[in-house]
Write a protein that holds these residues in place. Sequence first.
Motif, short mmCIF file in Angstrom:
data_model
loop_
_atom_site.label_atom_id
_atom_site.label_comp_id
_atom_site.label_asym_id
_atom_site.label_seq_id
_atom_site.Cartn_x
_atom_site.Cartn_y
_atom_site.Cartn_z
N GLY A 33 23.91 47.10 -36.65
CA GLY A 33 23.82 45.76 -37.24
C GLY A 33 24.87 45.48 -38.29
O GLY A 33 25.44 44.38 -38.34
N GLU A 34 25.14 46.45 -39.17
CA GLU A 34 26.10 46.21 -40.24
C GLU A 34 27.51 46.03 -39.70
O GLU A 34 28.27 45.17 -40.17
N VAL A 36 28.34 44.98 -36.65
CA VAL A 36 28.37 43.69 -35.96
C VAL A 36 28.45 42.54 -36.96
O VAL A 36 29.18 41.57 -36.75
N ARG A 37 27.71 42.66 -38.06
CA ARG A 37 27.75 41.62 -39.09
C ARG A 37 29.16 41.47 -39.65
O ARG A 37 29.66 40.35 -39.83
N ASP A 38 29.82 42.59 -39.92
CA ASP A 38 31.19 42.54 -40.44
C ASP A 38 32.15 41.93 -39.42
O ASP A 38 33.04 41.15 -39.79
N ILE A 40 31.37 39.80 -37.08
CA ILE A 40 31.05 38.37 -37.01
C ILE A 40 31.70 37.61 -38.17
O ILE A 40 32.31 36.55 -37.98
N ILE A 41 31.58 38.17 -39.37
CA ILE A 41 32.17 37.52 -40.55
C ILE A 41 33.69 37.40 -40.38
O ILE A 41 34.27 36.34 -40.61
N SER A 169 33.38 48.63 -44.16
CA SER A 169 33.21 47.19 -44.18
C SER A 169 34.53 46.48 -44.42
O SER A 169 34.85 45.48 -43.75
N LYS A 216 28.13 36.86 -30.02
CA LYS A 216 27.36 36.92 -31.26
C LYS A 216 25.89 36.68 -31.01
O LYS A 216 25.03 37.40 -31.54
N THR A 220 22.97 39.56 -31.61
CA THR A 220 22.06 39.29 -32.72
C THR A 220 20.68 38.85 -32.26
O THR A 220 19.81 38.57 -33.08
#
Length: 251
Positions: A33-34, A36-38, A40-41, A169, A216, A220
């Motif tokens: 998750g972390e 993928v979040r990075d 995506i950002i 990150s 995304k 998610t």
Amino acid sequence: MAGSESNVGSCGAEEERQRLLLNDHREAHFTAGEIVRDIIIGVSDGLTVPFALAAGLSGANAPSSIVLTAGIAEVAAGAISMGLGGYLAAKSEADNYARELKREEEEIIRVPDTEAAEVAEILAQYGIEPHEYGPVVNALRKRPQAWLDFMMKFELGLEKPDPKRALQSAFTIAIAYVLGGLVPLIPYMFIPVARKAVVASVILTLMALLIFGYAKGYFTGNKPFKSALQTALIGAIASAAAFGMAKAVQF
């Protein structure tokens, strides 16, 4: 004696049964998750900001060489800024965890009865009766590290961060930003007239936004097609606004 051996045997059999059940059952949870979040950002900002900048400069009748130079400069600056932001955010999270860990450790030593009562209160919130959570509380009091981990997770809602998380990150966001930011600039590398390049940039970037939005949504757990349309719409609005503003203030 025979009774004790029987109890030991039954406990061993139960442990073996649980081990087999866990081995047979593999839950398909998504655990990255972390990262993928990075991504995506980084990609979302990388696709949108340089896209809007290129569209705005094209609207001001700047040549493709100027758009490309400004775009590459923005991608470089944006990647550094976004990466630094990711690093500081992850570092702050780790520092906060360390502070709370130390505070909780001191409280367990200084006021153990109060902390034990908090454990009981947490378990009671799950509908566990006093006679059921009593042995759990006592077992935790005999295991200070487990007690500390329990309080961090269930009282404070904090997970121990990966010590490499800050650098990971930073690099992930920065690289994702660069990859996303280069997409809308590609047409300007081959088409010298910005008015023509911007059309190709719009088509290419909207396709990239649709693909990225779909991916995304898939990763998610949201509806992929809805996510794709929303992502493309946001990018289109941003570029249209930049293009329109450049036209409006053009002298």
